[in-house]
Design a protein around this motif. Structure first.
Motif, short mmCIF file in Angstrom:
data_model
loop_
_atom_site.label_atom_id
_atom_site.label_comp_id
_atom_site.label_asym_id
_atom_site.label_seq_id
_atom_site.Cartn_x
_atom_site.Cartn_y
_atom_site.Cartn_z
N PHE A 119 0.83 -1.21 0.00
CA PHE A 119 0.00 0.00 0.00
C PHE A 119 0.87 1.26 0.00
CE2 PHE A 119 -2.14 3.38 2.38
CZ PHE A 119 -3.29 3.55 1.62
N THR A 120 1.84 1.33 0.91
CA THR A 120 2.70 2.52 1.03
C THR A 120 3.49 2.76 -0.24
OG1 THR A 120 2.90 2.19 3.42
CG2 THR A 120 4.53 3.61 2.37
N ALA A 121 4.11 1.71 -0.78
CA ALA A 121 4.93 1.85 -1.97
C ALA A 121 4.09 2.27 -3.17
CB ALA A 121 5.65 0.54 -2.26
N SER A 122 2.90 1.71 -3.30
CA SER A 122 2.04 2.05 -4.44
C SER A 122 1.63 3.52 -4.41
CB SER A 122 0.79 1.16 -4.45
OG SER A 122 1.13 -0.19 -4.57
N ILE A 123 1.10 3.96 -3.26
CA ILE A 123 0.65 5.34 -3.13
C ILE A 123 1.82 6.31 -3.31
CG2 ILE A 123 -0.35 7.03 -1.57
CD1 ILE A 123 -2.34 5.00 -2.69
N SER A 167 7.73 13.93 -1.50
CA SER A 167 8.86 12.98 -1.54
C SER A 167 9.74 13.11 -0.32
CB SER A 167 9.68 13.20 -2.82
OG SER A 167 10.25 14.50 -2.86
N SER A 168 9.82 14.30 0.27
CA SER A 168 10.68 14.48 1.46
C SER A 168 10.18 13.63 2.62
CB SER A 168 10.71 15.95 1.87
OG SER A 168 11.37 16.73 0.89
N ILE A 169 8.89 13.32 2.64
CA ILE A 169 8.32 12.49 3.70
C ILE A 169 8.26 11.02 3.28
CG2 ILE A 169 6.31 12.08 5.16
CD1 ILE A 169 7.82 14.66 5.78
N LEU A 170 7.77 10.78 2.08
CA LEU A 170 7.49 9.41 1.66
C LEU A 170 8.74 8.62 1.28
CD1 LEU A 170 4.20 9.84 -0.41
CD2 LEU A 170 4.48 9.16 1.98
N VAL A 171 9.71 9.27 0.66
CA VAL A 171 10.91 8.53 0.24
C VAL A 171 11.68 7.97 1.44
CG1 VAL A 171 13.14 8.69 -0.95
CG2 VAL A 171 11.10 9.70 -1.98
N PRO A 172 12.00 8.77 2.47
CA PRO A 172 12.66 8.17 3.64
C PRO A 172 11.82 7.08 4.28
CG PRO A 172 12.86 10.56 3.70
CD PRO A 172 11.89 10.24 2.59
N LEU A 173 10.48 7.24 4.27
CA LEU A 173 9.63 6.21 4.85
C LEU A 173 9.76 4.90 4.08
CD1 LEU A 173 7.37 5.22 6.72
CD2 LEU A 173 5.71 6.21 5.12
N MET A 174 9.72 4.96 2.75
CA MET A 174 9.87 3.74 1.95
C MET A 174 11.23 3.10 2.16
SD MET A 174 8.01 4.23 -1.74
CE MET A 174 8.94 5.67 -2.23
N LEU A 175 12.27 3.92 2.18
CA LEU A 175 13.62 3.39 2.37
C LEU A 175 13.77 2.76 3.75
CD1 LEU A 175 15.71 6.24 0.71
CD2 LEU A 175 15.23 3.98 -0.22
N LEU A 216 11.81 0.70 -8.82
CA LEU A 216 10.56 1.45 -8.72
C LEU A 216 10.37 2.13 -7.37
CD1 LEU A 216 8.03 -0.95 -10.51
CD2 LEU A 216 9.13 1.09 -11.44
N PHE A 217 10.81 1.48 -6.30
CA PHE A 217 10.47 1.97 -4.97
C PHE A 217 11.66 2.47 -4.16
CE2 PHE A 217 7.32 -1.55 -5.83
CZ PHE A 217 6.35 -0.69 -6.33
N ALA A 218 12.84 2.51 -4.76
CA ALA A 218 14.02 3.06 -4.07
C ALA A 218 14.77 4.03 -4.98
CB ALA A 218 14.93 1.93 -3.60
N LEU A 219 15.28 3.54 -6.09
CA LEU A 219 16.12 4.37 -6.95
C LEU A 219 15.34 5.50 -7.61
CD1 LEU A 219 18.33 1.60 -8.61
CD2 LEU A 219 18.87 3.05 -6.65
N LEU A 220 14.21 5.19 -8.25
CA LEU A 220 13.44 6.23 -8.93
C LEU A 220 12.85 7.26 -7.96
CD1 LEU A 220 11.63 4.34 -11.83
CD2 LEU A 220 13.63 5.83 -11.93
N PRO A 221 12.30 6.85 -6.81
CA PRO A 221 11.82 7.86 -5.87
C PRO A 221 12.92 8.80 -5.38
CG PRO A 221 10.79 5.77 -5.38
CD PRO A 221 11.85 5.50 -6.42
N VAL A 222 14.11 8.27 -5.11
CA VAL A 222 15.21 9.14 -4.70
C VAL A 222 15.60 10.08 -5.83
CG1 VAL A 222 17.63 9.19 -4.02
CG2 VAL A 222 16.10 7.55 -2.95
N ALA A 223 15.64 9.55 -7.07
CA ALA A 223 15.94 10.40 -8.22
C ALA A 223 14.89 11.49 -8.36
CB ALA A 223 16.01 9.56 -9.49
N GLY A 224 13.60 11.14 -8.11
CA GLY A 224 12.55 12.14 -8.16
C GLY A 224 12.73 13.21 -7.10
N GLN A 225 13.12 12.80 -5.90
CA GLN A 225 13.35 13.78 -4.84
C GLN A 225 14.50 14.72 -5.19
OE1 GLN A 225 14.12 12.01 -1.01
NE2 GLN A 225 14.05 13.97 0.08
N VAL A 226 15.56 14.18 -5.78
CA VAL A 226 16.68 15.02 -6.22
C VAL A 226 16.21 16.02 -7.28
CG1 VAL A 226 18.90 15.01 -7.43
CG2 VAL A 226 18.44 13.31 -5.65
#
Length: 467
Positions: A241-245, A284-292, A336-346
């Motif tokens: 659920f978290t990763a999808s959203i 992303s500042s909230i969700l990316v660290p949460l996913m990681l 999908l759930f680590a590299l791309l989200p971090v790239a998006g945050q950057v």
């Protein structure tokens, strides 16, 4: 056979018997936690050494026992033939029999590595609530026999501070006897050894036995191979659920930043690319660290597994949590759930630094839009100011109170006729610093995650002992 692919985390991997060196009799069971180390009960070692079963004294340093693998009769015996491997083992650690946590445990070091075909048993500390009513497998040789057999059992719960009760579910003529001591208790649900048989009930009418839980064994072993499952039973469901959203929110704001005429209702920036990127940064500042953090928790919980099994199985909705089934799905999940989200945050952070403007509410600072317009500042409800910036504050004039909260500052890209939807409340200095900290945190967590996933498991790093 590569040691990484040797039998591991299966119900038959790493099962051994402990025998007396001076005579060919089975004293009890044990299980391998690496090719070089086996765990058993201290009272099993006492029996193998011809001592009283309750002897609490530490055996001499030079004592040895014999370890055999009853399920590996066709592998090399190390002497040019085939047959049940027989390996001498020395005593490394010994906690005398008792009923305190970590009592009655012994660690043996084999004189040579066990054949890879024997495999290794995965020892995992799992919280009791996650084991409730689990289907268990107990493996041992009944007293007076050498041929071990499997018995189904069920987790019942703790009976004192050290032991956990397991119940017979087969109703066959025999259950756990003395020859089962030191045997590994396997959970089919968690695919791990969750304890070690230590005793049986003295009454034949009560078909129960007791095990030392894996947490106590790992506490005794300290730096030996084993896993501590830190994730909740419903982790994979929460992760899916978290990763999808998170992925969809980051993706839609990225597209809203990069695409012209992007539908206003699909991102929080109301169709403004600069605002889409800024809202993407906030999200992303909230969700990316949460996913990681969730990925790190899982990878540490499954640290003895091959690297691709340290990634959670996306889409798994049942309990308990399961690892990815293949390298492809693990790599896809990481992308999908680590590299791309971090790239998006950057990307969002870079856009925040290079695009958009900081605006002020002129009356709060004793100014007027007309006066600022004459200074070539951009105004549309809010105005730019020469001193207004991401890391700068505006000094009020004409004895105005100034302000920081209450919408004194905005960030965005104002356009005539629609100021509110193209800017949002902003807090100079504080927000940029926080976004920078969040980004640095994400990059640090990503590096740590990759280290957790790709580092060699302890079971393969344990040093071999040369005869």
């Amino acid at each position: 056979m590569d040691a990484l692919y040797a039998p591991f985390a299966t119900s038959d991997a790493g099962l051994v018997q402990i025998r007396a060196t001076f005579q060919d009799t089975v004293s009890g069971m044990g299980f391998l936690i690496s090719p070089w180390y086996a765990v058993t009960c201290a009272h099993v070692v006492n029996v193998a050494l011809g001592r009283d079963i309750r002897d609490k004294s530490i055996p001499p340093e030079d004592v040895t026992v014999t370890v055999t693998a009853p399920l590996a009769e066709d592998v090399s015996d190390g002497e040019g033939g085939t047959g049940m491997p027989r390996i001498t083992a020395s005593l490394v650690r010994f906690r005398p029999p008792g009923r305190l946590p970590s009592d009655d445990i012994a660690l043996l070091r084999l004189s040579r590595a066990a054949p890879q075909e024997v495999g290794m048993s995965l020892l995992a500390a799992i919280p009791a609530p996650s084991l409730a009513n689990n289907e268990l497998d107990v493996f041992g040789a009944p007293s007076g026999t050498t041929l071990p057999i499997h018995f189904p059992a069920r987790f019942a719960g703790k009976t004192n501070q050290a032991w956990v009760q397991i119940d017979d579910v087969s109703n066959r003529g025999m259950f756990v006897t003395g020859g089962f001591s030191g045997g590994r208790v396997w959970s089919h649900d968690h695919e791990a050894a969750v304890g070690m048989v230590v005793a049986k009930h003295i009454s034949p009418d009560q078909r129960v036995a007791f095990m030392i839980p894996a947490a106590s064994i790992l506490d005794f072993l300290k730096d030996m191979p084993g896993e501590i499952r830190r994730v909740s039973p419903g982790f994979c469901r929460a992760w899916t659920f978290t990763a999808s959203i998170s992925f969809l929110l980051i993706l839609t704001h990225f597209l809203g930043d990069r695409m012209t005429n992007y539908p206003a209702g699909l991102a929080l920036g109301a169709g403004n690319p600069v605002m889409n990127a800024f809202q993407g940064l906030r999200i992303s500042s909230i969700l990316v660290p949460l996913m990681l953090f969730m990925l790190i928790s899982f990878s540490r919980s499954f640290s003895e597994h091959p690297w691709w099994q340290r990634v959670p199985l996306f889409g798994h909705m049942r309990e308990p949590p399961k690892p990815a089934r293949s390298k492809f799905t693990a790599i896809l999940s990481l992308i999908l759930f680590a590299l791309l989200p971090v790239a998006g945050q950057v990307h969002f952070f870079e856009g925040f630094v290079t695009k958009g403007r900081v605006y002020i509410d002129p009356p709060v600072f004793g100014m007027t839009a007309e006066a600022l317009g004459q200074e070539q500042q951009i105004c549309d409800g809010y105005c730019t100011h020469v001193d207004a910036g991401r890391m700068r504050l505006v000094r009020p004039i004409n004895n105005a109170p100034g302000g920081y909260f209450d919408n004194a500052y905005h960030y965005g890209e104002l356009t005539a006729g629609n100021p509110k939807s193209n800017s949002v409340t902003f807090f100079p200095i504080l927000e940029p610093v926080l976004y920078g900290i969040f980004l640095a945190t994400s990059l640090g967590l990503l590096a740590y995650l990759l280290n957790c996933i790709f580092s060699a498991p302890i079971r393969l790093r344990a040093p071999a002992v040369v005869e």
